[in-house]
Design an enzyme around this catalytic site. Sequence first.
Site, PDB file in Angstrom:
ATOM      1  N   LYS A 190       0.857  -1.179   0.000  1.00 41.90           N
ATOM      2  CA  LYS A 190       0.000   0.000   0.000  1.00 41.90           C
ATOM      3  C   LYS A 190       0.898   1.235   0.000  1.00 41.90           C
ATOM      4  CE  LYS A 190      -1.466   2.927   2.855  1.00 41.90           C
ATOM      5  NZ  LYS A 190      -1.515   4.129   2.008  1.00 41.90           N
ATOM      6  N   CYS A 202      13.977  11.686   5.611  1.00 35.40           N
ATOM      7  CA  CYS A 202      14.072  11.279   7.023  1.00 35.40           C
ATOM      8  C   CYS A 202      15.492  11.471   7.529  1.00 35.40           C
ATOM      9  CB  CYS A 202      13.638   9.833   7.169  1.00 35.40           C
ATOM     10  SG  CYS A 202      14.453   8.768   5.980  1.00 35.40           S
TER      11      CYS A 202
HETATM   12  P1  NAD Z   1       2.640   8.625   7.713  1.00 36.26           P
HETATM   13  O1  NAD Z   1       2.991   7.863   8.935  1.00 36.26           O
HETATM   14  O2  NAD Z   1       1.562   9.609   7.772  1.00 36.26           O
HETATM   15  O3  NAD Z   1       2.216   7.604   6.562  1.00 36.26           O
HETATM   16  C1  NAD Z   1       3.049   6.530   6.182  1.00 36.26           C
HETATM   17  C2  NAD Z   1       2.182   5.439   5.585  1.00 36.26           C
HETATM   18  O4  NAD Z   1       1.354   4.892   6.616  1.00 36.26           O
HETATM   19  C3  NAD Z   1       1.240   5.917   4.484  1.00 36.26           C
HETATM   20  O5  NAD Z   1       1.164   4.947   3.466  1.00 36.26           O
HETATM   21  C4  NAD Z   1      -0.093   6.034   5.214  1.00 36.26           C
HETATM   22  O6  NAD Z   1      -1.199   5.912   4.359  1.00 36.26           O
HETATM   23  C5  NAD Z   1       0.002   4.864   6.176  1.00 36.26           C
HETATM   24  N1  NAD Z   1      -0.885   4.951   7.348  1.00 36.26           N
HETATM   25  C6  NAD Z   1      -1.413   6.067   7.913  1.00 36.26           C
HETATM   26  N2  NAD Z   1      -2.199   5.734   8.963  1.00 36.26           N
HETATM   27  C7  NAD Z   1      -2.158   4.387   9.059  1.00 36.26           C
HETATM   28  C8  NAD Z   1      -2.761   3.447   9.952  1.00 36.26           C
HETATM   29  N3  NAD Z   1      -3.557   3.841  10.956  1.00 36.26           N
HETATM   30  N4  NAD Z   1      -2.501   2.132   9.768  1.00 36.26           N
HETATM   31  C9  NAD Z   1      -1.686   1.713   8.781  1.00 36.26           C
HETATM   32  N5  NAD Z   1      -1.099   2.566   7.890  1.00 36.26           N
HETATM   33  C10 NAD Z   1      -1.326   3.876   8.043  1.00 36.26           C
HETATM   34  O7  NAD Z   1       4.001   9.265   7.156  1.00 36.26           O
HETATM   35  P2  NAD Z   1       4.182  10.174   5.833  1.00 36.26           P
HETATM   36  O8  NAD Z   1       3.656  11.529   6.146  1.00 36.26           O
HETATM   37  O9  NAD Z   1       3.698   9.477   4.614  1.00 36.26           O
HETATM   38  O10 NAD Z   1       5.774  10.208   5.711  1.00 36.26           O
HETATM   39  C11 NAD Z   1       6.550  11.115   6.409  1.00 36.26           C
HETATM   40  C12 NAD Z   1       7.242  10.429   7.558  1.00 36.26           C
HETATM   41  O11 NAD Z   1       7.972   9.307   7.104  1.00 36.26           O
HETATM   42  C13 NAD Z   1       8.251  11.317   8.262  1.00 36.26           C
HETATM   43  O12 NAD Z   1       8.104  11.220   9.656  1.00 36.26           O
HETATM   44  C14 NAD Z   1       9.596  10.734   7.832  1.00 36.26           C
HETATM   45  O13 NAD Z   1      10.644  10.960   8.717  1.00 36.26           O
HETATM   46  C15 NAD Z   1       9.269   9.302   7.671  1.00 36.26           C
HETATM   47  N6  NAD Z   1      10.225   8.621   6.788  1.00 36.26           N
HETATM   48  C16 NAD Z   1      11.140   7.792   7.359  1.00 36.26           C
HETATM   49  C17 NAD Z   1      12.073   7.136   6.586  1.00 36.26           C
HETATM   50  C18 NAD Z   1      13.066   6.210   7.212  1.00 36.26           C
HETATM   51  O14 NAD Z   1      13.559   5.332   6.534  1.00 36.26           O
HETATM   52  N7  NAD Z   1      13.398   6.356   8.478  1.00 36.26           N
HETATM   53  C19 NAD Z   1      12.062   7.314   5.203  1.00 36.26           C
HETATM   54  C20 NAD Z   1      11.131   8.182   4.649  1.00 36.26           C
HETATM   55  C21 NAD Z   1      10.201   8.818   5.466  1.00 36.26           C
END
Ligand code: NAD
Length: 477
Positions: free
Chosen positions: A172, A281
């Site tokens: 997803k 990130c």
């Molecule tokens: P997010 O947590 O809002 O969403 C990430 C994913 O989770 C999306 O696909 C979203 O649809 C899904 N999601 C949301 N609610 C959910 C739920 N209740 N159950 C299951 N899935 C759910 O994050 P974002 O805004 O898409 O991305 C930004 C974040 O990602 C930042 O905090 C960034 O630091 C982090 N990030 C981390 C890395 C790493 O490798 N450490 C890499 C890239 C981004």
Amino acid sequence: MTRYANYIDGEWLDGPTFSRNVNPSDVDDVVGEYSQADVQQTARAIQAARKAFASWSLSTPQQRFDVLDRAGTAILARKEELGRLLAREEGKTLPEAIGEAGRAGQIFKFFAGEALRLGGEIVQSVRPGVTVEVTREPLGVIGMITPWNFPIAIPAWKIAPALAYGNCVVIKPADLVPGSAWELVKIIAEAGAPAGVINLVMGRGSVIGEALVNSPDVDAISFTGSVSTGRSIAAKCVASGKKVQLEMGGKNPMVVLDDADLNVAVEACVNGAFFSTGQRCTASSRLIVTEGIHDRFVEAVKARLKTLKIGDALAPDTQIGPVVDERQLAQDERYIAIAREEGGTVFGGERVAASTNGFFLAPALITDTTPTMRINREEVFGPVASVIKVKDYEAALATANDTDFGLSAGICTTSLKYATHFKRHAQVGMVMVNTATAGVDYHVPFGGRKGSSYGAREQGSYAREFYTTVKTAYANA
Ligand code: NAD
């Protein structure tokens, strides 16, 4: 308007609704309409993956090599076109986006080889006449939940190892950027992945993501995203006994010491903090600078920021693309305002008018900050970095480690002594000397400590720790 379907059990199936994928450089440009799956479709995808696992898990390494290698070749051949799509849906500049697409191709090539290299061990038993074998087997069905900031590389670095080691996948992607993952899944299907081995369900995290996490037929979840979502997913996985891996946020420090080469430090910090619009990130959001170089460093960074061209991600001269959407732009501005209220001095950080109607923000450098301010404790996830002035190396190291996160940390210095000490004592998963905190290789482990990561590392041969389970076999001759 082109419509894009979900991919389930080898078929393209429309969901009950569609969502518009809008270009953040130009909100009048709609990339396409992408199907939103529902809980029933997600269950079908999971069942298809379960069924396919029976044969894919027993396929030869050569079969898996061939699928991954063909996919890698196709991605590399199409990296300009895939990069263009990525720049259009996410807002990375075209060179950054083409680079990311190329990276996805390299990842598939690497894991094609890993399918052939997966070995085991034969160990002498402590008992006479007995032999012991340690082997690795695939886990089963892997649910993958990915964020918007690396729309093709993150899906690639999860899907490629999962398939290489014989697992089946239901992915997803983030709702903001389904286009790159859609193309990637199509390429993998065309490369010969049998029906059910790779499935794509697009839609909201609270619906599709939750359905994956809650399904008893999903064996493991690989998640990248925010800390709050990650933590709640982990709790559910532990409760139901699923293997789980989380990659989350960062508040990555870049230390600049008095003895640093100023040009090297400025380039490492400007790149690490602001390229890809700071939406990485691994972005260097805390610049920790010793007092002897502080003023010269701040002036040089400001001068460099003034030269950066902000605008349409697809324009050839753009160096900083847009923020991903209105909500993220509002969050960036809110943090800049908080930093100002806390006593920080803000350079830049204003909205920029460009030739297209997008979410453009000038990079913000915030000086006169202290480690306890919110701007130095919470992840902003935009083109915003703060400067903390410190007395010496010891204070810099302590400040660098004074955070709930632990993904990446860097140091700019010409001292071997300090560089060596920092590599050992930075409490992070990845450490950089005289190079940006963001920007990593694909054949070595990626991940962090503390609030940044949970579970096994991603990428390189270390990916097998997550995507396989170990079996110990005893035989009495
Ligand atoms: P997010 O947590 O809002 O969403 C990430 C994913 O989770 C999306 O696909 C979203 O649809 C899904 N999601 C949301 N609610 C959910 C739920 N209740 N159950 C299951 N899935 C759910 O994050 P974002 O805004 O898409 O991305 C930004 C974040 O990602 C930042 O905090 C960034 O630091 C982090 N990030 C981390 C890395 C790493 O490798 N450490 C890499 C890239 C981004």
